[in-house]
Design an enzyme around this catalytic site. Sequence first.
Site, PDB file in Angstrom:
ATOM      1  CG  ASP A  29      -2.048   0.986   1.122  1.00 26.61           C
ATOM      2  OD1 ASP A  29      -3.209   0.556   1.125  1.00 26.61           O
ATOM      3  OD2 ASP A  29      -1.779   2.208   1.043  1.00 26.61           O
ATOM      4  CB  ILE A  30       0.956   4.184  -2.276  1.00 26.69           C
ATOM      5  CG1 ILE A  30       2.107   5.003  -2.828  1.00 26.69           C
ATOM      6  CG2 ILE A  30      -0.276   5.025  -2.042  1.00 26.69           C
ATOM      7  CD1 ILE A  30       1.886   5.485  -4.249  1.00 26.69           C
ATOM      8  CG  ASN A  85     -12.654  -0.635   3.677  1.00 24.33           C
ATOM      9  OD1 ASN A  85     -13.018  -1.085   4.755  1.00 24.33           O
ATOM     10  ND2 ASN A  85     -11.525   0.052   3.540  1.00 24.33           N
ATOM     11  CD  GLN A  92     -14.696  -0.611  -2.906  1.00 21.68           C
ATOM     12  OE1 GLN A  92     -15.892  -0.787  -2.694  1.00 21.68           O
ATOM     13  NE2 GLN A  92     -14.013  -1.281  -3.815  1.00 21.68           N
ATOM     14  CG  HIS A  98      -8.739  -3.167  -2.231  1.00 26.07           C
ATOM     15  ND1 HIS A  98      -9.630  -2.428  -2.978  1.00 26.07           N
ATOM     16  CD2 HIS A  98      -8.572  -2.476  -1.075  1.00 26.07           C
ATOM     17  CE1 HIS A  98      -9.985  -1.352  -2.300  1.00 26.07           C
ATOM     18  NE2 HIS A  98      -9.358  -1.351  -1.131  1.00 26.07           N
ATOM     19  CG  PHE A  99      -9.047  -9.347   0.732  1.00 32.11           C
ATOM     20  CD1 PHE A  99      -9.313  -9.643  -0.600  1.00 32.11           C
ATOM     21  CD2 PHE A  99      -9.915  -9.824   1.706  1.00 32.11           C
ATOM     22  CE1 PHE A  99     -10.427 -10.394  -0.955  1.00 32.11           C
ATOM     23  CE2 PHE A  99     -11.034 -10.571   1.367  1.00 32.11           C
ATOM     24  CZ  PHE A  99     -11.280 -10.859   0.031  1.00 32.11           C
ATOM     25  CG  HIS A 100      -6.765  -2.626   3.293  1.00 38.17           C
ATOM     26  ND1 HIS A 100      -6.033  -1.496   3.040  1.00 38.17           N
ATOM     27  CD2 HIS A 100      -7.978  -2.418   2.726  1.00 38.17           C
ATOM     28  CE1 HIS A 100      -6.775  -0.632   2.356  1.00 38.17           C
ATOM     29  NE2 HIS A 100      -7.963  -1.169   2.156  1.00 38.17           N
TER      30      HIS A 100
HETATM   31  P1  5GP Z   1      -9.744   1.448   0.232  1.00 43.37           P
HETATM   32  O1  5GP Z   1     -10.026   2.657   1.085  1.00 43.37           O
HETATM   33  O2  5GP Z   1     -10.364   1.567  -1.139  1.00 43.37           O
HETATM   34  O3  5GP Z   1     -10.123   0.163   0.926  1.00 43.37           O
HETATM   35  O4  5GP Z   1      -8.172   1.386   0.101  1.00 43.37           O
HETATM   36  C1  5GP Z   1      -7.473   1.770  -1.019  1.00 43.37           C
HETATM   37  C2  5GP Z   1      -6.010   1.712  -0.669  1.00 43.37           C
HETATM   38  O5  5GP Z   1      -5.260   1.864  -1.867  1.00 43.37           O
HETATM   39  C3  5GP Z   1      -5.532   2.818   0.286  1.00 43.37           C
HETATM   40  O6  5GP Z   1      -5.006   2.237   1.479  1.00 43.37           O
HETATM   41  C4  5GP Z   1      -4.469   3.569  -0.510  1.00 43.37           C
HETATM   42  O7  5GP Z   1      -3.375   3.970   0.277  1.00 43.37           O
HETATM   43  C5  5GP Z   1      -4.077   2.567  -1.580  1.00 43.37           C
HETATM   44  N1  5GP Z   1      -3.651   3.201  -2.811  1.00 43.37           N
HETATM   45  C6  5GP Z   1      -4.253   4.219  -3.463  1.00 43.37           C
HETATM   46  N2  5GP Z   1      -3.583   4.523  -4.597  1.00 43.37           N
HETATM   47  C7  5GP Z   1      -2.531   3.671  -4.664  1.00 43.37           C
HETATM   48  C8  5GP Z   1      -1.469   3.515  -5.601  1.00 43.37           C
HETATM   49  O8  5GP Z   1      -1.367   4.207  -6.617  1.00 43.37           O
HETATM   50  N3  5GP Z   1      -0.559   2.541  -5.343  1.00 43.37           N
HETATM   51  C9  5GP Z   1      -0.646   1.740  -4.230  1.00 43.37           C
HETATM   52  N4  5GP Z   1       0.300   0.829  -4.075  1.00 43.37           N
HETATM   53  N5  5GP Z   1      -1.640   1.873  -3.323  1.00 43.37           N
HETATM   54  C10 5GP Z   1      -2.569   2.829  -3.530  1.00 43.37           C
END
Ligand code: 5GP
Length: 150
Positions: A29-30, A85, A92, A98-100
């Site tokens: 995660d970035i 999420n 989300q 996706h799974f964290h």
């Molecule tokens: P969500 O809130 O949709 O469950 O999580 C999306 C996740 O994607 C966030 O934790 C965010 O930091 C990560 N993310 C967003 N853009 C990028 C990206 O360009 N590269 C990577 N590696 N992660 C990303």
Amino acid sequence: MDCLFCKIISGEIPSKKIYEDASSVGFLDINPANPGHTLVVPKRHSENIFDADDESLKGAIVAVKKVTSMIKERTGCQGVNIVQNNGKAAGQIVSHVHFHVIPRNQGDSVVISYPRKQTDEKELDDMASKLTRKKSAALDEEIMREMGRL
Ligand code: 5GP
Ligand code: ZN
């Protein structure tokens, strides 16, 4: 398709990939909650868990398990949160399922929190029957059958 994670999967957008198998990819995660925070995604695009096909989800959860073991072994973390999420209301941001995988240690600064409500027997019974009430939809039938109620 204009999807960030599809582009990461194909390599069009760079990422720190740490895992790949036939149906899933894991990359860092970035903006990690803790070092090693990884996202595991099915290669086949779907927006969320409601739209995803079962095979993709089965593959992804097995990949999550493998990634979890890798992270635990390599970072020495004491625990792991798996967060998933669905929908804007649930937090989300990226519309590719996706799974964290979030490494955790006692006393770290990560907060995954929700207020816990009081309830009672009747409220729980009402909710259980609301959720299992027999309807004609095929999905309901399938769930009832699996629960041995049909
Ligand atoms: P969500 O809130 O949709 O469950 O999580 C999306 C996740 O994607 C966030 O934790 C965010 O930091 C990560 N993310 C967003 N853009 C990028 C990206 O360009 N590269 C990577 N590696 N992660 C990303
Ligand atoms: Zn996608």
